[in-house]
Every structure is written in structure tokens, then in C-alpha cells.
Write an enzyme that holds these catalytic residues in place. Sequence first.
Site, PDB file in Angstrom:
ATOM      1  N   ARG A  81      10.965 -22.964  40.442  1.00 30.98           N
ATOM      2  CA  ARG A  81      10.340 -22.343  39.271  1.00 30.98           C
ATOM      3  C   ARG A  81       9.740 -20.991  39.653  1.00 30.98           C
ATOM      4  O   ARG A  81       8.760 -20.930  40.396  1.00 30.98           O
ATOM      5  CB  ARG A  81       9.258 -23.247  38.683  1.00 30.98           C
ATOM      6  N   ASP A  88      -3.373 -28.047  38.363  1.00 30.59           N
ATOM      7  CA  ASP A  88      -2.812 -26.721  38.617  1.00 30.59           C
ATOM      8  C   ASP A  88      -3.380 -25.767  37.574  1.00 30.59           C
ATOM      9  O   ASP A  88      -4.336 -26.094  36.868  1.00 30.59           O
ATOM     10  CB  ASP A  88      -1.275 -26.746  38.643  1.00 30.59           C
TER      11      ASP A  88
END
Length: 575
Positions: free
Chosen positions: A189, A475
Amino acid sequence: MNGVGTGSYYTGATAVPVAKPFLMAGYDAPEGVEIRGRYDGEFAKILTRDALNFVAQLQREFKQRVRYALECRKEAKKRYNDGSAPGFDPATKNIREGDWVCAAVPPAVADRKVEITGPVERKMVINALNSGAKVFMADFEDALSPSWENLMNGHINLKDAVNGTISFHDKARNRVYKLNDQIAKLFVRPRGWHLPESHIFIDGEPATACLVDFGLYFFHNYAPFRRGQGAGFGPFFYLPKMEHSREAKIWNCVFEKAEKMVGIERGSIRATVLIETLPAAFQMDEILYELRDHSVGLNCGRWDYIFSYVKTFQGHPDRLLPDRFLVGMGQHFMKSYSDRLIWTCHRRGVHAMGGMAAQIPIKDDKEANEAALDLVKKDKLREVRAGHDGTWAAHPGLIPACMEVFNNTMGNSPNQIKTAKREEAANLTEEDLLQRPRGVRTMEGLRLNTRVGIQYLAAWLTGSGSVPLYNLMEDAATAEISRVQNWQWLKYGAELNGDGLGVRVNKELFGRVVEEEMARIEKEVGKEKYKKGMYKEASKIFTRQCTTSTLDDFLTLDAYNNIVVHHPKLTQSRL
């Protein structure tokens, strides 16, 4: 030795010291490319002249289209702030109603029942690939603090992983980590379109971060990946933070350009798009259509989706969120988004991936651990019964439980693309996708947002983007929810109506909460860690972000300048 050296040259009579000029160590960058990050010999193996030229070509071809897409985001934001709401675009009705499908799913990634995600740190990469998951999404985005060291080491780690040579010696445990014979399929990603990479300048301006992430990884790894893991396809990617199909179209053009530049078949690169912004929920068909030759599905990025709901409706005082732990998949707008994603993906012949299980094992409390694991199993059972083809987990310890749930329901089938059609989701309306979430707001909700947001940001500023907090792996998405919810409650003086207090949130109350939660953080982490950490700096940034009159689009965009370190350009010198 870097710099100008001196030595003795024989001149015919006596030996005298004279300068021995030589070029200081530096990156071999092509014209127009300037590396402002620290020089390192290992980094130079990633930042080769050819690799940098590849990135520069992508930047030069697509930078204007990226700028236009970001300007369109600003225009949409203004419309939403003026009272409008996202909806289906009448101009693309033919795409939504058309009878088309995406390219066939590559056999290498037909089975994606459980995927693990995490940053591109060396030990994490090995453990995730060995975890028993079907896929590992290696993250340059929300799970990584994008310091120069983290980014460059990440590329080294992924290159070694693709080549099968990666290892890690944990000196503290005196243990060497290596890859097993059977490993997860690797997806990568890159960062979102909105982020710059300020350590690399191209033609006098910071490079587009996602083109750096994509370009360096693709350039170094496409050939060995296709020979090995991809079985003739790949590399594979996850694409974050998109708000409109025009952004997917840019990615499709980037993929086609990259394939053409290195001479591989069109459609080799495959990507799954995270539907993690509210506007993108109305563009699922259009996003898949633009990427139809390169798509392997969509994913419910549910934590960022909640963040985006608040951000999209920042000008709407009638859309205040309840405590964030009450905004789960049971909320009608969340369930509707998941159901529409499954229907859309399966109608177009690609995977519909479920959301993240953020729990981490609780080693010192067996009862609490079993309760957490039970919640994970119930969430995964909901997903697989709804028709999802796979799910995400944040920790290797969750993989067996998640896999068991999906295997028990799906049996030997690699996915549910042809069996779980979910035709009833065709009737979902704009109102279903926008319904106001129900629930109460509490003082503990305000405190938890503040405590988690500050601690995450403190870790991010010191190089960690994936942070265990209160038995969850957090996160950037969680910190964003904490920030924008605090901002929303402060902006509109939200009443804390769930704990009998009945007080309204204002700056005075928030200031006291910050002060008290900082004291709690110091007590929880210990004075030594608190003193060495960047908790005070994080508190200042987080407080400013929560109390500003105009909501900043991204926490990490504002905080990024705190981790950019430029090194002086190395040039030839003489004494």
C-alpha cells in the site's frame, strides 16, 4: 571517508601534503532529481539512477492530473460545507447500470480469506509473511511513520522479501527470523495522493509520495515478483484514500505507463481499492470501471470511513457522532456501505474484502483475551455470512481464529464471488448510506479520544506508525477519528448526554481533559519513557488540531513537517 582527503605526494625533492580532491558520497540522481534525505550506501541501492528516472517520469507525466484531482476534492469539500451531501452521480448512471465485469482474478490471489497488515519494518515483514495469512499488505501509509529511514529501509526489506533473502537477527532474544517455505502473497500500500515526499524533489518541488512508493517498489521488484509469487501477474497493490473515480483513473494510467515502460503485459499489475471515504461509497462502480483491467476488488476501510463521515459533514451540526466505539458495523450507514460493496464487487467479478480486526492478544489476562477473541470471531462471522471474500487482521495471533471462521462457512471455495450475489443491496439508497449514526456521547469518550490521539501521535513523531494501545493495534485512522470527533464536539458544543453529566464540550473543558489525560499517560508509561518521548509535542499538535476553527484535512499532513530531515547537498570540495 567523506570529504576532501590529504596525503603526501612525492614532488621530486621533499614530500609535502597536498589536497586530494574527490567527490563526496552522494546519490547518482538524474537531471532534475534532488535527494535531500541522508546518504546511505544501502539506500543508494534503492535510489539508483534508473529507479529515480522511472519515478521522475511518472511524476512529470501525472503531476498536473494529481493537482487537478486534489482541487476537485477542495471544490467538493466546499459544497459539503455549504450544506450538500455526497450522492450518486447522474452523469455516470450508465456505468452503474451497465453490464460489464473486471478482468478475471489471477489464480495466485483467488483465495484471500484472511489478510494481515502492518508496516514495512523488517521483523514485521517476516512475521507477517510467515503468519499463515493468505495475504500480507505491507504498508507505507497509515501504519508507517514516513521518516526517511523508515521509507528507505522499507524498500530494502521488501526487495529482500521478494527475492526470498530477507532475515532478521533479534539480538535481544538471540533469534534469527527467516521466511518459511509457504508464505503469504505480498500486496503493497503506497501513501495517498494528497501526501508529498519532501525528501525527494523533482524539478524543484516535492515528489508525489505515492508515486515514489509505487515507483521504487515496482521498478526493483516487478520481475522477480512475477516469476515467483505472482505466477505471471503482479505486483499487487492496495490503493488508499480515494474520493472519486477520476483518482482511480490516474492510478490506472500509472499502471499502464509502468507496464509499458518495462515491457510487461497490460493488466499485469493488480490492485484493491480501499473504500474508506464517504464520497467513494457513491463511486464504487465507477472506481472499479476505471481500474477494470487492473482490479482485484474493493475493501471496507471502516475506520477511515468513520473519520471521513465526520470530515465530510464538518459543516453539519446535526450529524454529531456518538462515542467512537458505538460507531460499528451495526450502525445502518455502516452496514449499508458494506452490503453495497459486496453486491458491487461480486456483480463485477472481483473480491469484496472485509474490515480490520485491531485486537491484539492480552497475554496477562486469559479471561479478557478470550472475550476479545470472541468479539473478533463474531465480527468475522458477520462478514463471511454477509458475503465478504476475506478479512483483515492486525496481529498474527488472530489469524487462526479468523481463518477458522471463514473456512467453516466457505469450505474449500477460495471466495464467494459467484455465490454471494446480495442482489437486495441494489435497492440501497443515498439515505441508507448517509443515515445519522445513533448513540450517546460521554466524558469517557472525550477522554479516550484525547488519550489515544496524543499517544499515537507521540509514537508517530518518534518513528512508529503502528502502535499497541489498550489491547488494540492503532494506526493513523484511529488517531484521525479521535481528532475529528473532538473537533466536531468542540465546534458545536456537543452535549455529553450519555453519562448523566449533561455538560457541553468547550475549550475550557477540553483543556482540563488534556491536562488530566497527560498526567494519566505519564503514570501509565512511566516517568522515564514520558520524559524521553514526544508526548508534550504531540499534545500541542493534537490540541491545536482539535481546537482550530477550520478542520485540517489530515493530521499526518500537518505533523509531517516534524519528521522531515533535510541533509546538505554533497558536492565536490577542495582544500
